[in-house]
Design a protein around this motif. Sequence first.
Motif, PDB file in Angstrom:
ATOM      1  N   CYS A  17      22.650   5.803 -34.512  1.00  0.00           N
ATOM      2  CA  CYS A  17      23.841   5.795 -33.672  1.00  0.00           C
ATOM      3  C   CYS A  17      24.061   7.183 -33.066  1.00  0.00           C
ATOM      4  N   SER A  18      24.326   7.235 -31.774  1.00  0.00           N
ATOM      5  CA  SER A  18      24.549   8.507 -31.095  1.00  0.00           C
ATOM      6  C   SER A  18      25.901   9.108 -31.439  1.00  0.00           C
ATOM      7  N   GLU A  19      26.791   8.325 -32.076  1.00  0.00           N
ATOM      8  CA  GLU A  19      28.122   8.836 -32.408  1.00  0.00           C
ATOM      9  C   GLU A  19      28.222   9.229 -33.880  1.00  0.00           C
ATOM     10  N   CYS A  20      27.904   8.301 -34.809  1.00  0.00           N
ATOM     11  CA  CYS A  20      28.054   8.615 -36.235  1.00  0.00           C
ATOM     12  C   CYS A  20      26.735   9.013 -36.898  1.00  0.00           C
ATOM     13  N   ARG A  21      25.612   8.857 -36.170  1.00  0.00           N
ATOM     14  CA  ARG A  21      24.270   9.237 -36.648  1.00  0.00           C
ATOM     15  C   ARG A  21      23.737   8.319 -37.749  1.00  0.00           C
ATOM     16  N   GLN A  22      24.403   7.202 -38.030  1.00  0.00           N
ATOM     17  CA  GLN A  22      23.884   6.262 -39.017  1.00  0.00           C
ATOM     18  C   GLN A  22      22.628   5.562 -38.458  1.00  0.00           C
ATOM     19  N   GLY A  23      21.713   5.218 -39.331  1.00  0.00           N
ATOM     20  CA  GLY A  23      20.508   4.524 -38.906  1.00  0.00           C
ATOM     21  C   GLY A  23      19.572   4.325 -40.083  1.00  0.00           C
ATOM     22  N   PRO A  24      18.499   3.565 -39.927  1.00  0.00           N
ATOM     23  CA  PRO A  24      18.175   2.830 -38.696  1.00  0.00           C
ATOM     24  C   PRO A  24      19.125   1.655 -38.477  1.00  0.00           C
ATOM     25  N   LEU A  25      19.346   1.300 -37.225  1.00  0.00           N
ATOM     26  CA  LEU A  25      20.316   0.272 -36.866  1.00  0.00           C
ATOM     27  C   LEU A  25      19.656  -1.095 -36.805  1.00  0.00           C
ATOM     28  N   GLU A  26      20.309  -2.067 -37.429  1.00  0.00           N
ATOM     29  CA  GLU A  26      19.841  -3.447 -37.323  1.00  0.00           C
ATOM     30  C   GLU A  26      20.214  -4.031 -35.963  1.00  0.00           C
ATOM     31  N   ARG A  27      21.418  -3.673 -35.523  1.00  0.00           N
ATOM     32  CA  ARG A  27      21.895  -4.108 -34.206  1.00  0.00           C
ATOM     33  C   ARG A  27      22.691  -2.967 -33.593  1.00  0.00           C
ATOM     34  N   MET A  28      22.724  -2.929 -32.261  1.00  0.00           N
ATOM     35  CA  MET A  28      23.405  -1.840 -31.579  1.00  0.00           C
ATOM     36  C   MET A  28      23.799  -2.287 -30.184  1.00  0.00           C
ATOM     37  N   ILE A  29      24.682  -1.511 -29.546  1.00  0.00           N
ATOM     38  CA  ILE A  29      24.899  -1.651 -28.120  1.00  0.00           C
ATOM     39  C   ILE A  29      24.375  -0.386 -27.461  1.00  0.00           C
ATOM     40  N   VAL A  30      24.229  -0.415 -26.157  1.00  0.00           N
ATOM     41  CA  VAL A  30      23.758   0.750 -25.414  1.00  0.00           C
ATOM     42  C   VAL A  30      24.875   1.191 -24.482  1.00  0.00           C
ATOM     43  N   GLU A  31      25.330   2.428 -24.679  1.00  0.00           N
ATOM     44  CA  GLU A  31      26.352   3.012 -23.820  1.00  0.00           C
ATOM     45  C   GLU A  31      25.810   4.300 -23.237  1.00  0.00           C
ATOM     46  N   PHE A  32      25.858   4.406 -21.914  1.00  0.00           N
ATOM     47  CA  PHE A  32      25.351   5.598 -21.231  1.00  0.00           C
ATOM     48  C   PHE A  32      23.929   5.920 -21.701  1.00  0.00           C
ATOM     49  N   ASN A  33      23.122   4.855 -21.807  1.00  0.00           N
ATOM     50  CA  ASN A  33      21.710   4.966 -22.195  1.00  0.00           C
ATOM     51  C   ASN A  33      21.512   5.494 -23.614  1.00  0.00           C
ATOM     52  N   SER A  34      22.543   5.405 -24.460  1.00  0.00           N
ATOM     53  CA  SER A  34      22.435   5.871 -25.840  1.00  0.00           C
ATOM     54  C   SER A  34      22.806   4.737 -26.794  1.00  0.00           C
ATOM     55  N   PRO A  35      22.120   4.642 -27.957  1.00  0.00           N
ATOM     56  CA  PRO A  35      22.452   3.595 -28.930  1.00  0.00           C
ATOM     57  C   PRO A  35      23.752   3.905 -29.654  1.00  0.00           C
ATOM     58  N   CYS A  37      26.169   2.201 -32.872  1.00  0.00           N
ATOM     59  CA  CYS A  37      26.232   1.181 -33.912  1.00  0.00           C
ATOM     60  C   CYS A  37      27.440   0.281 -33.704  1.00  0.00           C
ATOM     61  N   LEU A  38      27.438  -0.874 -34.353  1.00  0.00           N
ATOM     62  CA  LEU A  38      28.493  -1.849 -34.136  1.00  0.00           C
ATOM     63  C   LEU A  38      29.842  -1.354 -34.627  1.00  0.00           C
ATOM     64  N   ASP A  39      29.879  -0.590 -35.725  1.00  0.00           N
ATOM     65  CA  ASP A  39      31.153  -0.075 -36.205  1.00  0.00           C
ATOM     66  C   ASP A  39      31.763   0.895 -35.192  1.00  0.00           C
ATOM     67  N   CYS A  40      30.963   1.801 -34.655  1.00  0.00           N
ATOM     68  CA  CYS A  40      31.477   2.745 -33.654  1.00  0.00           C
ATOM     69  C   CYS A  40      31.863   2.028 -32.361  1.00  0.00           C
ATOM     70  N   ALA A  41      31.186   0.921 -32.071  1.00  0.00           N
ATOM     71  CA  ALA A  41      31.487   0.147 -30.867  1.00  0.00           C
ATOM     72  C   ALA A  41      32.617  -0.848 -31.086  1.00  0.00           C
ATOM     73  N   ASP A  42      33.255  -0.803 -32.271  1.00  0.00           N
ATOM     74  CA  ASP A  42      34.373  -1.698 -32.608  1.00  0.00           C
ATOM     75  C   ASP A  42      33.953  -3.158 -32.636  1.00  0.00           C
ATOM     76  N   LEU A  43      32.706  -3.401 -33.043  1.00  0.00           N
ATOM     77  CA  LEU A  43      32.218  -4.771 -33.206  1.00  0.00           C
ATOM     78  C   LEU A  43      31.799  -5.035 -34.652  1.00  0.00           C
ATOM     79  N   GLY A  44      32.024  -4.063 -35.540  1.00  0.00           N
ATOM     80  CA  GLY A  44      31.530  -4.171 -36.915  1.00  0.00           C
ATOM     81  C   GLY A  44      32.209  -5.245 -37.732  1.00  0.00           C
ATOM     82  N   HIS A  45      33.378  -5.725 -37.282  1.00  0.00           N
ATOM     83  CA  HIS A  45      34.086  -6.766 -38.034  1.00  0.00           C
ATOM     84  C   HIS A  45      33.580  -8.161 -37.705  1.00  0.00           C
ATOM     85  N   LEU A  46      32.699  -8.275 -36.720  1.00  0.00           N
ATOM     86  CA  LEU A  46      32.164  -9.577 -36.338  1.00  0.00           C
ATOM     87  C   LEU A  46      31.009  -9.968 -37.247  1.00  0.00           C
TER      88      LEU A  46
END
Length: 229
Positions: A17-35, A37-46
């Motif tokens: 993750c480009s924000e919290c540096r956690q990894g390796p990521l099982e799933r991610m979103i891409v923001e501004f060409n950077s990975p 993680c779902l928790d930082c993207a506010d999708l971790g509760h899904l």
Amino acid sequence: MDLVAPVVVEPLKRRSCSECRQGPLERMIVEFNSPVCLDCADLGHLVFLRRGDTALTRRARENSVLWAVVVRHNRRRTRYERQGLLVEEAALAEAERSCLADAEARARRRTRDAVRRAALDARITEVLREEILRLFPAIPADRATEVAVHASAKGSGRVGRTAAGRSLDRGAVTAAVRASVRHVDTPYDTLLMQGLPRHQARTRVAPAIEAVLRAWRHDGEDAGGRGRG
């Protein structure tokens, strides 16, 4: 307004993750060409619903305010292929109830419940719950439990599993409560589905979040800094 579902990628290579540096990521979103993680993207509760059961997928998507499409790149076909959806757990539970005649849906529900029970570390969760109640004495007891369970899920990397969370850092505990308020008590998820960038959505709902936190503190004492919504 047409809904704009977030797209979540299952990366083929190791990504952090480009924000919290956690990894390796099982799933991610891409923001501004950077990975991200779902928790930082506010999708971790899904929760993940794999494709295959058309009726269950349709009902879960219809019941979920916030949902995302999960894709993975197929190198042989040189295209991204849909793997399933991320949906709200309550929406999935409701969809499964609607499909109760389907034995496979019932089996999925039992499996998911078993995973949740196995992931629950009772000691960490209870200590975190007690600290939430201390900092926010007016928070409903069941809500404090819900926040503690989510924040301390084993292997999640969330607040309850970090060093700050384990040491009951005031800011870290407040951050977990703030995240819950953001998703449950504000239109934040709806704003994301309408296509509003998450940083703008956070700014818009920040006053509502702080109002809830002040009410739960009773005396309005700032229990962790106002920070970002």
